[in-house]
Design a protein around this motif. Sequence first.
Motif, PDB file in Angstrom:
ATOM      1  N   VAL A   8       0.903  -1.384  -0.786  1.00  0.00           N
ATOM      2  CA  VAL A   8       1.917  -1.144  -1.813  1.00  0.00           C
ATOM      3  C   VAL A   8       1.735  -2.126  -2.965  1.00  0.00           C
ATOM      4  O   VAL A   8       0.794  -2.938  -2.987  1.00  0.00           O
ATOM      5  N   LEU A   9       2.667  -2.053  -3.905  1.00  0.00           N
ATOM      6  CA  LEU A   9       2.657  -2.898  -5.097  1.00  0.00           C
ATOM      7  C   LEU A   9       2.510  -4.371  -4.728  1.00  0.00           C
ATOM      8  O   LEU A   9       3.173  -4.864  -3.819  1.00  0.00           O
ATOM      9  N   ASP A  10       1.636  -5.072  -5.455  1.00  0.00           N
ATOM     10  CA  ASP A  10       1.376  -6.514  -5.331  1.00  0.00           C
ATOM     11  C   ASP A  10       0.549  -6.896  -4.113  1.00  0.00           C
ATOM     12  O   ASP A  10       0.258  -8.087  -3.919  1.00  0.00           O
ATOM     13  N   GLU A  13     -12.399  -7.776  -4.023  1.00  0.00           N
ATOM     14  CA  GLU A  13     -10.977  -8.100  -4.018  1.00  0.00           C
ATOM     15  C   GLU A  13     -10.260  -7.184  -4.999  1.00  0.00           C
ATOM     16  O   GLU A  13     -10.647  -7.065  -6.159  1.00  0.00           O
ATOM     17  N   LEU A  14      -9.210  -6.526  -4.502  1.00  0.00           N
ATOM     18  CA  LEU A  14      -8.483  -5.540  -5.289  1.00  0.00           C
ATOM     19  C   LEU A  14      -6.989  -5.843  -5.216  1.00  0.00           C
ATOM     20  O   LEU A  14      -6.447  -6.033  -4.121  1.00  0.00           O
ATOM     21  N   ILE A  15      -6.322  -5.858  -6.381  1.00  0.00           N
ATOM     22  CA  ILE A  15      -4.878  -6.099  -6.446  1.00  0.00           C
ATOM     23  C   ILE A  15      -4.192  -4.818  -6.919  1.00  0.00           C
ATOM     24  O   ILE A  15      -4.623  -4.189  -7.891  1.00  0.00           O
ATOM     25  N   PHE A  16      -3.112  -4.445  -6.240  1.00  0.00           N
ATOM     26  CA  PHE A  16      -2.359  -3.238  -6.587  1.00  0.00           C
ATOM     27  C   PHE A  16      -1.232  -3.635  -7.538  1.00  0.00           C
ATOM     28  O   PHE A  16      -0.206  -4.186  -7.128  1.00  0.00           O
ATOM     29  N   ASP A  17      -1.413  -3.340  -8.825  1.00  0.00           N
ATOM     30  CA  ASP A  17      -0.454  -3.751  -9.854  1.00  0.00           C
ATOM     31  C   ASP A  17       0.703  -2.775  -9.994  1.00  0.00           C
ATOM     32  O   ASP A  17       1.862  -3.175 -10.095  1.00  0.00           O
ATOM     33  N   VAL A  18       0.413  -1.471 -10.065  1.00  0.00           N
ATOM     34  CA  VAL A  18       1.446  -0.445 -10.212  1.00  0.00           C
ATOM     35  C   VAL A  18       1.122   0.692  -9.258  1.00  0.00           C
ATOM     36  O   VAL A  18      -0.009   1.180  -9.223  1.00  0.00           O
ATOM     37  N   GLN A  19       2.144   1.106  -8.486  1.00  0.00           N
ATOM     38  CA  GLN A  19       2.003   2.271  -7.613  1.00  0.00           C
ATOM     39  C   GLN A  19       3.324   3.034  -7.687  1.00  0.00           C
ATOM     40  O   GLN A  19       4.289   2.723  -6.984  1.00  0.00           O
TER      41      GLN A  19
END
Length: 545
Positions: free
Chosen positions: A113-115, A143-149
């Motif tokens: 999820v987000l963040d 490395e992957l960051i989920f900023d907006v979902q």
Amino acid sequence: MMFSRGFWSSAIVLVTLLVPQCFAEDWLYTVRKGDTIWGLSHKYLKDPLKFQDIQKYNNVKLDRQLPPGVTLKFPMEYLKFAPAEVNVNSINGEAYFVRRGVRTPLTEEQKLVLDDILVTKKDSSVALLFADGSELLLGENSELIFDVQTKWGETGMVDSRVRLMQGSAEGRVEKLRGPGANFEVQTPSAVATVRGTEFRVRLDKENEGIVFNEVNEGTVSVQLHENKESVKEGYGLITSAKLPLTKPKELLPEPKWVNPRSKYPGHPVTVTWQPIDEAISYQVELFKDKELTVLEYKATVNTHQFTLPEVEVGEYSLRLRAIDKDGLQGLNATHHFTISPVPTSPQLNTFIEEYTAGESLEFSWKAADGATQYRWQLAKDRQFRNIVSQTDLKSRVRHIQEGLPAGTYYWRVTAGNYHGFGQYSEPKRFDVKRPIPPQLVLSAETITTEDALTLSWKPVPLAKEYYWQVSTDEQFRDIIKEGKSQSNHLVLEGFPEAQLYIRVATLGPYNRSRFSETQRVLIEPQGNGKTAFGIGSVLLFILLL
């Protein structure tokens, strides 16, 4: 590895999906039979009581008489929205995610999820499925960051934005469904992709400020600061936060497979493709599935042939692309195949390493588990390019009763079942030598025309009979006597007065025309005095003793 927010504000890389329609701030809905604004407002709006605003906004007077096919406009700010989740389709190797500072091993049951921060380790990958059906394959050491979902209710619109901090990712993105649909991948350089696009994003291993952007399908918009470039299908772009945005470059074409097979009977599995002139190397990737989400193995090779590592039997997909001098990877060539279970290589029994031409030979080997048949090969070279004989057998013995001509040979065996044959055994070498010619011995070097001459020689292996010749010349152009003999000696007489030449040859396998060394005998007339004097002198000498 983490970047500061200052870095991202100065050099932001956006992977945004370009909508094939205009970017109005309205979501468009096509009316179906039975639809009403009241019903649609309850389904899609945060506040269903806004139905009257929607009716006025669309200039609809009779809500219950909406004709099918009419397009209604819904302001985006009226629509429901909620956080979206990202599913983990598959994990190859090791990966973990960080949520609110807590690091946890990743499992396929986990929802991201987000963040959340997703990290893959060496030789690992993770396949992700987003709420709109879009897919992303995160490569090793990434490395992957989920900023907006964000999911816009039941409209089908999903807003997905991620940051690729290091490593690589490739995506298959679904078609956009409205102005709220979005798919962004931020890196130190900008890439914007269209819905329905297949794209790759890789951060340079040596300099993560350099990013490789490649498009297999669709169109990509690349944005760095205020500059933007459109990258079409089959093109790539190298971007750097410290350099101006350049023009896209055409990618190398997909490699062409040479004689691809849909089924390989065990290992080794060797694939070959036609070389591409501009390629300096090739990227080879092996997947466990046809969807290319479970990465099993990858390698970079400098040749146009590759032998896969030994993996379990089953179905696989191989993906190949050429790499140019700038490091851009070209279009994909994909090959689906099956590796079937076959027996292991048979163990060869002890074998004599030297034989005589024509001598019978016996080749044997130990049983291989699960084998129903064997294939025996004989060749003149270790690489088995010059195969002399090949035989498929149910038994574990191969006989050659007639023997072989002289030379050096190699033999090997493979075991098979209903799937096919497996690997060959290590080849064994042996030599076949020609039998030596007869070693002719005469009973005397000088005789008279009345005397007999005895010829003898050692028996020759595998000889069926012997052929002898007597000639008045050393080249055997004037043959005065000749014949055949079953034994290794004979007595000849009735010679004319002359200097004669005698030789003998073996008649047998691989021996024809191989004569002994020529022997000479002098035939003198009877009573010429020489022979009588000689004999009398010998007798007198004996008597005197």
